[in-house]
Design a protein around this motif. Structure first.
Motif, mmCIF file in Angstrom:
data_model
loop_
_atom_site.group_PDB
_atom_site.id
_atom_site.type_symbol
_atom_site.label_atom_id
_atom_site.label_comp_id
_atom_site.label_asym_id
_atom_site.label_seq_id
_atom_site.Cartn_x
_atom_site.Cartn_y
_atom_site.Cartn_z
ATOM 1 N N VAL A 161 0.839 -1.203 0.000
ATOM 2 C CA VAL A 161 0.000 0.000 0.000
ATOM 3 C C VAL A 161 0.874 1.253 0.000
ATOM 4 N N LEU A 192 -4.979 3.461 -5.908
ATOM 5 C CA LEU A 192 -4.521 2.436 -4.961
ATOM 6 C C LEU A 192 -5.339 1.155 -5.113
ATOM 7 N N GLU A 193 -6.667 1.292 -5.163
ATOM 8 C CA GLU A 193 -7.524 0.101 -5.245
ATOM 9 C C GLU A 193 -7.271 -0.687 -6.527
ATOM 10 N N LEU A 196 -3.918 -2.543 -6.305
ATOM 11 C CA LEU A 196 -3.993 -3.727 -5.436
ATOM 12 C C LEU A 196 -4.823 -4.844 -6.072
ATOM 13 N N SER A 197 -5.872 -4.452 -6.799
ATOM 14 C CA SER A 197 -6.754 -5.479 -7.350
ATOM 15 C C SER A 197 -6.111 -6.220 -8.512
#
Lengths: 315, 375
Positions: A161, A192-193, A196-197
């Motif tokens: 993160v 960010l999402e 990460l995904s």
């Protein structure tokens, strides 16, 4: 049709018999027919029929497949290969010293091995790459996705993160400075999402799980065609204990390496492996060398003791 | 999301299988039985060429077999990093850590000790390693809400006798250390009953301990912390220079077994290690120590260090440091706790003292103010 008998995907024993009986090309097999075949090499008619079916399928797919499809044998010149190689993309690390040594970054279609002592930053570098591979094209990245295979349990998502947040901020600064349309548009989906995904995480607790996971990788990469990076952190850990039979270990590692080379090539992905260091005791002194050396043909990046990779992206 | 918790189904796949259960061509199943191949492990240990020869099948059939087996073994094994990040459930989340019972120390470690992996605590004698470990044995018994794991601890002594008196002192003073927890909750916990003490002074006893006794306690959920005090003592006498290969093998085996227990039961393993004098600059550099600790490095070398998730070092502060006037107010017993390496933490340190009620970190700003108040 002129396919050599030895290259057909038949059971080895059957293949050996065909070659011993004098058959050289696939066409000869098809011309002989099932009855002739069963008489010549002493197999049942059912087995002969099955074998001919396989041969027919192979020849059919050879004829219809285009030159670029994976798994077929195709001819090209060395020059074409060189041009292809030089056109491959790189995953930049944002550490210019490292990018320079590697000739531009971590290269696609190749295996890169990172070895170093505990705590020096191997996992950090892998996390960085898993984020950097996703940078949009307008910022100089590959807009790809990443597979992260973790054998040690050292993938701490909080750290990812940090790295991802810093990367987004970095791109935002570039966008502000240049004020170009495509930069701003790309930033709408680069968050960010989303980062990460698109990191696909697999935890392998022993070498069997690792072997199984690598067998499944080609299908996974076909389904997720945007993956441009496969990380295995670390390759040594599951293999360095529990192996009384060192020749088995060598064979398994070689098999793994071969599969990874094919995966890197077929799917235009960079494969990055981390390796441990071990002490080699010499006559007068001992030196640190990569563990499991020479099992995997790869470009190596060794991070020296006490040296830190200069700031790999604040975080 | 049960990704980290070992599913017992996958363990079964290493035992004798009933191939009829699998989604395979009957011809393949027959070939498996004929070749006397009993487990998934056997199949994956063989190369494709060997499998073709043994089972007399074509490469396409073997490919399909390998993929089917692998798919069954690795069903539901994928998570995205986003799912890992968003998982806040206390049984599976990475964010869940074992608190040290002090907010300053917890902040240094961003929450506490990670639940999966081996954490090493190295340092000179009387730097405070045993104190911190005893404190952890109490912390683990608190509810999740207060940073614990609602379970007991196993304490393996390899050289000294277990410090029962000190433990009792700490138990009696818990209400003082844990002012953040309501007294009713503290009173309900029977701290002494949930600390299981083992003694293992040699390698074989230690091996037995971790493979049989600890396994049992962890399976029954009676403990969710394992402390080894110390790992270095096991190797001190028994190995000369020429036995380094054997020593390395033991270290790797123990490391792997502890690591496997930790993963299976989501249980932190805390290994105490001694330090030896750093012989050369490169050795000192290896343990990433700053000028303060460059004289010493953790024992057992790189073979052991390769097994660790996180390395912490404690040391006494020999004289008050110029940069922080804090030390002046805590005469004699200021220590430092330093993060040497961890995948999620930068190199950093904090000061702490050992009080009657336990180990407490020193928050420089806070303590200076309260010190002045006490004058």
């Amino acid at each position: 049709m002129q396919r050599d008998v030895g290259s057909l995907p038949l059971a080895p024993a059957l293949r050996a018999r065909l070659v011993a009986a004098g058959f050289q090309t696939a066409q000869e097999l098809l011309d002989t027919g099932p009855c002739g075949l069963s008489k010549e090499i002493g197999i049942s008619k059912e087995e002969a029929l099955e074998a001919l079916q396989v041969v027919r399928q192979e020849c059919h797919s050879d004829a219809t497949q285009t030159a670029g499809a994976p798994g077929t044998s195709r001819k090209c010149t060395a020059l074409e290969l060189l041009e292809q190689e030089q056109a491959q993309g790189f995953i930049i690390t944002f550490c210019s010293a490292l990018d320079n040594i590697l000739g531009g970054g971590v290269q696609l279609t190749k295996i890169t091995e990172i070895c170093g002592e505990p705590g020096v930053g191997k996992t950090q570098l892998c996390m960085q790459l898993a984020v950097d591979v996703q940078i949009p094209e307008c910022f100089g990245g590959l807009a790809g996705e990443a597979v992260f295979i973790d054998t040690e349990g050292s993938f701490m998502v909080d750290r990812v993160v940090d790295v991802a947040t810093a990367c987004v901020q970095h791109c935002q600064l570039i966008a502000e400075a240049h004020q170009e349309e495509d930069h701003l548009k790309a930033l709408e989906t680069f968050s960010l999402e989303s980062i990460l995904s698109h990191i696909y995480y697999f935890r392998c607790r022993d070498y069997i799980e690792l072997l199984a996971q690598v067998y499944l990788l080609p299908d996974f990469l076909s389904e997720h065609s945007k993956v441009r990076l496969v990380v295995i952190d670390g390759i040594a850990f599951p293999f360095r204990h529990d192996f009384e039979d060192l020749s088995l270990r060598t064979r398994l590692l070689n098999g793994l390496a071969q599969q990874l080379i094919i995966i890197a090539n077929d799917h235009k992905a960079a494969v990055v492996l981390t390796n441990q260091m071990t002490t080699r005791i010499g006559q007068s002194q001992s030196t640190l060398v990569p563990a499991l050396a020479a099992a995997v043909p790869a470009k190596e990046a060794a991070i020296p003791a006490g040296g830190h990779c200069p700031n790999l992206h604040a975080g | 999301m049960q990704n980290d918790v070992e599913s017992f189904e996958s363990k079964l796949l290493y035992q004798e299988m009933d191939w009829d259960q699998f989604d395979l061509n009957p011809k393949v199943i027959a070939a498996l039985k004929k070749a006397d191949i009993k487990s998934v492990k056997e199949i994956l240990n063989l190369s494709e060429a060997d499998l073709q020869r043994l089972m007399k099948l074509s490469s396409a059939d073997i490919q399909y077999l390998l993929k089917t087996i692998s798919r069954t073994l690795r069903k539901n094994s994928m998570l995205t990093a986003l799912q890992l990040y968003q998982d806040k459930h206390h049984l599976t989340s990475q964010h869940q850590k074992l608190s040290l019972g002090c907010s300053v120390l917890d902040n240094l470690l961003k929450g506490g000790i990670p639940l999966v992996g081996i954490t090493e605590l190295a340092g000179e004698s009387s730097a405070g390693k045993t104190q911190i470990s005893l404190q952890l044995c109490l912390c683990v018994q608190y509810p999740y809400k207060y940073g614990g794991l609602e379970s007991g601890a196993v304490y393996i002594c390899t050289e000294d006798v277990f410090p029962s008196k000190r433990l009792q002192q700490l138990i009696d003073q818990q209400h003082k250390l844990r002012a953040d927890v309501p007294t009713e909750i503290i009173q309900k916990i029977k701290f002494g009953n949930s600390i299981f003490i083992e003694h293992a002074a040699d390698l074989d006893t230690f091996h037995n301990c971790i493979t049989k006794r600890i396994s049992l306690l962890l399976t029954r959920g009676m403990a969710r912390l394992v402390v080894v005090d110390s790992i270095a003592a096991l190797f001190r006498c028994e190995f000369g220079v020429s036995d380094s290969v054997t020593k390395a093998r033991y270290l790797q085996t123990f490391g792997a077994q502890l690591h496997s227990l930790s993963t299976r039961f989501r249980t932190p393993i805390m290994c105490i290690n001694q330090v030896t004098d750093a012989v050369s600059e490169s050795e000192a550099a290896q343990c990433n120590c700053s000028a303060v600790d460059s004289r010493v490095s953790p024992a057992l070398g790189i073979t052991w260090a390769n097994q660790l998730l996180m390395r912490l070092m404690v040391s006494r502060v020999s004289q008050p440091e110029q940069s922080s006037g804090v030390a002046l107010h805590h005469t004699g017993s200021v220590r430092t706790l330093r993060v040497v390496f961890a995948p999620h933490l930068p190199s950093s340190f904090c000061y702490y003292t050992v009080k009657l009620e336990g180990v407490k970190g020193i928050n420089p700003l806070h303590d200076m103010a309260s010190c002045f108040k006490n004058l």
